[in-house]
Design a protein around this motif. Sequence first.
Motif, mmCIF file in Angstrom:
data_model
loop_
_atom_site.group_PDB
_atom_site.id
_atom_site.type_symbol
_atom_site.label_atom_id
_atom_site.label_comp_id
_atom_site.label_asym_id
_atom_site.label_seq_id
_atom_site.Cartn_x
_atom_site.Cartn_y
_atom_site.Cartn_z
ATOM 1 N N GLY A 7 54.422 26.138 17.564
ATOM 2 C CA GLY A 7 55.021 26.976 18.584
ATOM 3 C C GLY A 7 54.401 26.766 19.952
ATOM 4 N N PHE A 8 54.437 27.830 20.751
ATOM 5 C CA PHE A 8 53.904 27.800 22.104
ATOM 6 C C PHE A 8 53.049 29.047 22.317
ATOM 7 C CE2 PHE A 8 58.034 25.737 22.081
ATOM 8 C CZ PHE A 8 57.760 24.526 22.687
ATOM 9 N N LYS A 9 52.191 28.986 23.324
ATOM 10 C CA LYS A 9 51.417 30.161 23.720
ATOM 11 C C LYS A 9 51.664 30.413 25.195
ATOM 12 C CE LYS A 9 46.946 30.213 24.701
ATOM 13 N NZ LYS A 9 45.477 30.245 24.634
ATOM 14 N N PHE A 10 52.114 31.642 25.502
ATOM 15 C CA PHE A 10 52.302 32.074 26.883
ATOM 16 C C PHE A 10 51.268 33.141 27.203
ATOM 17 C CE2 PHE A 10 56.455 30.380 25.851
ATOM 18 C CZ PHE A 10 56.866 29.753 27.018
ATOM 19 N N VAL A 11 50.573 32.973 28.318
ATOM 20 C CA VAL A 11 49.603 33.970 28.759
ATOM 21 C C VAL A 11 49.762 34.185 30.260
ATOM 22 C CG1 VAL A 11 47.916 33.443 26.958
ATOM 23 C CG2 VAL A 11 47.794 32.248 29.148
ATOM 24 N N MET A 12 49.269 35.327 30.703
ATOM 25 C CA MET A 12 49.203 35.616 32.138
ATOM 26 C C MET A 12 47.743 35.955 32.448
ATOM 27 S SD MET A 12 51.401 38.353 34.405
ATOM 28 C CE MET A 12 51.006 39.728 33.323
ATOM 29 N N THR A 13 47.133 35.167 33.317
ATOM 30 C CA THR A 13 45.721 35.336 33.632
ATOM 31 C C THR A 13 45.563 35.952 35.018
ATOM 32 O OG1 THR A 13 45.236 33.354 32.324
ATOM 33 C CG2 THR A 13 43.494 34.179 33.736
ATOM 34 N N VAL A 14 44.723 36.984 35.093
ATOM 35 C CA VAL A 14 44.448 37.666 36.359
ATOM 36 C C VAL A 14 42.955 37.561 36.629
ATOM 37 C CG1 VAL A 14 44.564 39.849 37.607
ATOM 38 C CG2 VAL A 14 46.343 39.270 35.920
ATOM 39 N N TRP A 15 42.598 37.099 37.831
ATOM 40 C CA TRP A 15 41.191 37.010 38.236
ATOM 41 C C TRP A 15 40.931 37.999 39.359
ATOM 42 C CZ3 TRP A 15 43.973 32.360 37.480
ATOM 43 C CH2 TRP A 15 43.586 31.638 36.343
ATOM 44 N N ILE A 16 39.845 38.782 39.239
ATOM 45 C CA ILE A 16 39.511 39.826 40.207
ATOM 46 C C ILE A 16 38.248 39.415 40.951
ATOM 47 C CG2 ILE A 16 38.990 42.275 40.491
ATOM 48 C CD1 ILE A 16 40.406 42.728 37.787
ATOM 49 N N ARG A 17 38.280 39.511 42.278
ATOM 50 C CA ARG A 17 37.162 39.056 43.106
ATOM 51 C C ARG A 17 36.130 40.164 43.330
ATOM 52 N NH1 ARG A 17 37.400 33.951 45.474
ATOM 53 N NH2 ARG A 17 39.177 32.833 44.585
ATOM 54 N N GLU A 18 34.895 39.742 43.626
ATOM 55 C CA GLU A 18 33.765 40.673 43.667
ATOM 56 C C GLU A 18 33.709 41.526 44.931
ATOM 57 O OE1 GLU A 18 29.785 38.969 44.293
ATOM 58 O OE2 GLU A 18 30.742 37.005 44.426
ATOM 59 N N PHE A 19 34.105 41.017 46.103
ATOM 60 C CA PHE A 19 33.901 41.772 47.338
ATOM 61 C C PHE A 19 34.725 43.052 47.384
ATOM 62 C CE2 PHE A 19 32.276 38.110 50.252
ATOM 63 C CZ PHE A 19 31.146 38.039 49.470
ATOM 64 N N ASN A 20 35.858 43.079 46.666
ATOM 65 C CA ASN A 20 36.663 44.299 46.610
ATOM 66 C C ASN A 20 35.953 45.413 45.839
ATOM 67 O OD1 ASN A 20 38.822 43.330 48.078
ATOM 68 N ND2 ASN A 20 39.952 42.611 46.281
ATOM 69 N N GLN A 21 34.900 45.071 45.114
ATOM 70 C CA GLN A 21 34.238 46.056 44.251
ATOM 71 C C GLN A 21 32.914 46.551 44.823
ATOM 72 O OE1 GLN A 21 36.592 46.368 42.077
ATOM 73 N NE2 GLN A 21 37.476 44.386 42.660
ATOM 74 N N MET A 22 32.575 46.168 46.034
ATOM 75 C CA MET A 22 31.221 46.425 46.535
ATOM 76 C C MET A 22 30.894 47.919 46.637
ATOM 77 S SD MET A 22 31.447 45.512 50.609
ATOM 78 C CE MET A 22 31.699 43.771 50.285
ATOM 79 N N PHE A 23 31.922 48.790 46.800
ATOM 80 C CA PHE A 23 31.631 50.213 46.956
ATOM 81 C C PHE A 23 31.716 50.974 45.633
ATOM 82 C CE2 PHE A 23 33.345 48.989 51.183
ATOM 83 C CZ PHE A 23 32.167 49.145 51.882
ATOM 84 N N ILE A 24 32.269 50.353 44.593
ATOM 85 C CA ILE A 24 32.369 51.050 43.302
ATOM 86 C C ILE A 24 31.466 50.432 42.243
ATOM 87 C CG2 ILE A 24 34.752 51.754 43.765
ATOM 88 C CD1 ILE A 24 35.630 49.628 41.737
ATOM 89 N N LYS A 25 30.992 49.200 42.459
ATOM 90 C CA LYS A 25 30.104 48.548 41.496
ATOM 91 C C LYS A 25 28.940 47.894 42.244
ATOM 92 C CE LYS A 25 31.443 46.451 37.830
ATOM 93 N NZ LYS A 25 30.956 47.448 36.845
ATOM 94 N N PRO A 26 28.029 48.708 42.787
ATOM 95 C CA PRO A 26 26.881 48.133 43.514
ATOM 96 C C PRO A 26 25.914 47.468 42.545
ATOM 97 C CG PRO A 26 26.607 50.499 43.258
ATOM 98 C CD PRO A 26 27.976 50.184 42.743
#
Length: 486
Positions: free
Chosen positions: A454-473
């Motif tokens: 068969g086949f494999k379909f995926v959707m990959t999401v990458w989250i960057r660090e600078f957007n998190q500086m105030f919630i994940k110090p």
Amino acid sequence: MDAMKLDKDLIDNLKEYLHKLEEKINKLSRIAEELRQPLKAAEGVEEEYLSNPLHSFPLIRHMYQDWKNLEEFMQRPVGEEQIHFLQEKLPELPLKSDRDEATEAMYRMARTYNATPLEMTHGLIDGIQYRNTLTALDCFELGKLYFKWDFPEEAAQWFNITLNFDLEARKDVEVMGLHQKDLVLLLTRSLTEMGEDDKALNVLEKQPDLAENHTSLLKFYKANLNDPTDDLPYLSESYSKLCQSSHVPSPSRLHCRYNSTTSPFLILAPLKMEEISLDPYIVVYHDILSVKQTVKIIRFGEPKMEPTYIFTPKLGAIKHKGRTAVGSWLYSEDFDLPDSPFHNLFDVIRDITGLNIDDSIEIQLLKYGFGAHYGPHPDFFNGSAPDISSEGDRIATVLFYLNDAPHGGATAFTDINIKVPAERGKVLFWHNLKGETYDLDLHTIHSACPVYQGFKFVMTVWIREFNQMFIKPTYRKGNRKFFFDV
């Protein structure tokens, strides 16, 4: 009398021409009937038929190789109309690179799932029995690849399997470019590489047009051993064992629970969460996407898919054998389309991760066909990407599984001996950077096991660090060398 004699000679010549023509027609008739068999078997179930790698590989190999050989045979010298049609269609056929990739995909499946040439020939892959359709030409092509990559023992097995097709009784394979003499010479070279000189001599002696020079040929091969190419894909033993169905996960005290803490909404509708690892932090969420939504996402992205690339600091984005999927990127305008399948995607990612999400996140749809894989790699860039200075590195990855891949296609974390099967609707989430220091977490190196049905379909999401500086110090200074360090 002279005229009658000439007429008789012309008729005899015509009969000889007809006899030659009948030989060609009969040979082509046998070939056409043989080539038609896979199409008959696939009629009405084409998608299911092509999901079997032992069908997909022969199709690509056959279309690239056989029709070109048939074109040459047909030009001797009849069938001009059909030849012109074939010549018009040749640009539409698979390229050499397609044939090579299909052959290499068969190699990857065999090496990853520990399938011998004999098992592959009989349709047995990782304990799953398929209906075998490999031909002598297919086996010969695989043998040449194994020989090229310096696996003489497996190459000899493929060549012996090819000989078992009784090529002497099937001269039509010569039209397709498979000559027994070439096969015997490659088998001899493989045996010589293995140090099996007596077996090599025996093979040469049985071939009439080679027997006379068998000793000199063997001496030549011993003095000119194969120089393997350097493009052999690396498949580690730990990676292969982890991908196989026989892998048994290590006992764990981790458990499943309902997560209601990462966002206020989850107090009303908690998510099913399965802990995979705490160090590094890896979890699976179940029943996130509906069947209807996954189907719509696949329909949206599949027509736009192109070969994927890997990123290198020196060369940038390049096509590489270590990654053989196809994919397409999603952009902010895709989320605003009418009836978009991504209308609540950001909310879902926020609920799963507890991280800040905006339209700058990277989202890629991926499709893995037969034998497609992604070798061991990290998702962080380690300062090598040009946009690191403005957005930071990839702090986390969210992987949506859009369909079931029952055989192959698992996500394997080789450093921690964990494998996550590809099952529709679930989401795999992990941190690429350590929480207290933002050091690169090398234990998150992972890979996509080759798909072999068969086949494999995926959707990959990458989250960057600078957007998190105030919630994940960060709580303490780590060892990571940032791009702005002096």
